[in-house]
Write an enzyme that holds these catalytic residues in place. Structure first.
Site, short mmCIF file in Angstrom:
data_model
loop_
_atom_site.label_atom_id
_atom_site.label_comp_id
_atom_site.label_asym_id
_atom_site.label_seq_id
_atom_site.Cartn_x
_atom_site.Cartn_y
_atom_site.Cartn_z
N ASP A 226 0.97 -1.14 0.12
CA ASP A 226 0.06 0.13 -0.13
C ASP A 226 0.88 1.27 0.18
OD1 ASP A 226 -2.44 1.41 0.18
OD2 ASP A 226 -2.34 1.36 2.44
N HIS B 114 -7.60 9.85 3.88
CA HIS B 114 -7.05 8.91 5.02
C HIS B 114 -7.73 9.40 6.41
CE1 HIS B 114 -4.21 7.71 1.58
NE2 HIS B 114 -4.85 6.76 1.88
N SER C 26 -12.78 4.24 4.83
CA SER C 26 -13.47 3.71 6.29
C SER C 26 -14.65 4.73 6.42
CB SER C 26 -12.53 4.14 7.08
OG SER C 26 -11.52 3.15 7.22
N ILE D 53 -9.29 -0.18 3.66
CA ILE D 53 -9.96 0.10 4.80
C ILE D 53 -8.67 -0.03 5.88
CG2 ILE D 53 -11.43 -0.70 6.59
CD1 ILE D 53 -13.03 0.13 4.39
N ASP D 54 -8.49 0.89 6.62
CA ASP D 54 -7.36 0.88 7.78
C ASP D 54 -8.06 1.45 9.11
OD1 ASP D 54 -5.19 0.56 9.41
OD2 ASP D 54 -3.87 2.06 8.12
P1 13P Z 1 -8.72 4.93 5.84
O1 13P Z 1 -8.04 5.64 6.36
O2 13P Z 1 -9.97 5.38 5.44
O3 13P Z 1 -9.19 3.64 6.57
O4 13P Z 1 -8.03 4.49 4.37
C1 13P Z 1 -6.99 3.54 4.28
C2 13P Z 1 -6.38 3.61 2.95
O5 13P Z 1 -6.95 4.02 1.91
C3 13P Z 1 -5.10 2.79 3.02
O6 13P Z 1 -4.35 2.96 1.77
O1 G3H Z 2 -3.29 4.84 3.59
C1 G3H Z 2 -2.46 4.96 4.67
C2 G3H Z 2 -2.73 3.52 5.46
O2 G3H Z 2 -3.78 3.85 6.54
C3 G3H Z 2 -1.35 2.95 6.07
O3 G3H Z 2 -1.02 4.09 7.21
O4 G3H Z 2 1.34 4.42 6.50
O5 G3H Z 2 0.35 4.75 9.00
O6 G3H Z 2 0.64 2.47 7.97
P1 G3H Z 2 0.36 3.89 7.72
ZN ZN Z 3 -4.75 4.87 0.98
#
Ligand code: 13P
Ligand code: G3H
Ligand code: ZN
Length: 308
Positions: free
Chosen positions: A82, A180, A214, A255-256
């Protein structure tokens, strides 16, 4: 089952009008919660690691966690990077056995984004790995922004077509109003479906990706706040907008944040209501269960439940 690539999965999703969930993984409980949900829902899925998530889990450990997931669940699983921001990170994941990588040159000027994406595509395709790219900025926005402002931030449909043709990327993350994290909109939630339709029109049958998807579920925000958290004006993408998006060519939904909130709400509740608890299994176990239930709900919303 070996790892899957997304080509066939996207083809089927495009034809049948649903999307796959792409869930961010950082540790064992998260991967178990997600994979348990997918097994119960019979859903194909993406397990994705950001560069930070990969560093946190450590590359060698993450491959073993994914291997264990494949050994215990008979499901199509795509292992995806990602937001790879440079060629070296994407190359490392291709070399390590990921079946899909995202190269994110969205902060760069158009020509630099094309050049970086093309370089990653050339390297990945030679090794049978597919590439997601991004065009446009995922910025938190105000409602009622002007058309000019939207064009400066969101994906411009004509550029998306040119970008895909010149780079050969396999899917494209588009900016249509999502962002995000837990604070996505200052006013009303707004997604530019008209723009999405124009992109689809210029890129027929081409897989699009929705990041920042999300919903910042109220249930978890309320629980976090009840047990000592401060998630003031958090706001996500309303579920009805996600349901509408998956009927278009959006066939991967990231979704994170909802995973982070599910874990945190569950752990906060236990530590506050059971102050005698200090065995990590007593709060990480319920957190894993909370992830599973939330992910099952998402899979039904995205329409990928039952599609494995
Ligand atoms: P959210 O922060 O809305 O979960 O998005 C996650 C995301 O796009 C990870 O690449
Ligand atoms: O798009 C970002 C994801 O939510 C991952 O976040 O770089 O903090 O792991 P992170
Ligand atoms: Zn993303």
């Amino acid at each position: 089952m070996p790892l899957a690539t997304s080509k066939d999965l996207f083809e089927k999703a495009l034809k049948q009008g649903y999307a796959l969930g792409a869930f961010n993984v950082n540790n064992m409980e998260i991967i178990q919660g997600i994979v348990d949900a997918a097994a119960e829902e019979r859903a194909p899925l993406f397990l994705q690691f950001s560069a930070g998530g990969r560093k946190y889990a450590r590359p060698e450990y993450l491959m073993k966690l994914v291997e264990a997931a494949l050994a215990t669940a008979d499901l199509p699983v795509v292992l995806h990077l990602d937001h790879g921001e440079d060629f070296e990170t994407c190359k490392a994941c291709v070399d390590q056995g990921f079946t899909s990588v995202m190269v994110d040159g969205s902060k760069m000027p158009f020509e630099e984004n094309v050049a970086l994406t093309k370089k990653v595509v050339d390297y990945a395709h030679e090794r049978g790995v597919v590439v997601e790219a991004e065009l446009g900025r995922l910025a938190g926005i105000e409602d009622n922004i002007s058309v000019e402002e939207k064009d400066a931030i969101f994906t411009v449909p004509e550029q998306a077509k040119e970008f895909v043709e010149r780079t050969g990327c396999n899917s494209l993350a588009v900016a249509i109003g999502t962002s995000h994290g837990a604070y996505k909109f200052k006013g009303e939630a707004m997604l530019d479906f008209e723009r999405l339709n124009k992109i689809e029109h210029l890129l027929p049958n081409y897989p699009l990706v929705l990041h920042g998807a999300s919903s910042v579920l109220k249930e978890f925000v309320d629980k976090c706040n009840k047990y000592g958290g401060h998630l003031g004006n958090s706001r996500g993408v309303p579920e009805e907008m996600i349901a509408r998006a998956v009927k278009t060519n959006v066939c991967k939904v990231n979704i994170d944040t909802d995973i982070r909130l599910a874990i945190t709400a569950s752990i906060r509740e236990i530590l506050v209501t059971q102050p005698e608890v200090f065995d990590p299994r007593k709060y990480l176990g319920p957190a894993r269960e909370a992830i599973k239930n939330m992910v099952r709900h998402k899979m039904r919303l995205l329409g990928c439940a039952g599609k494995a």
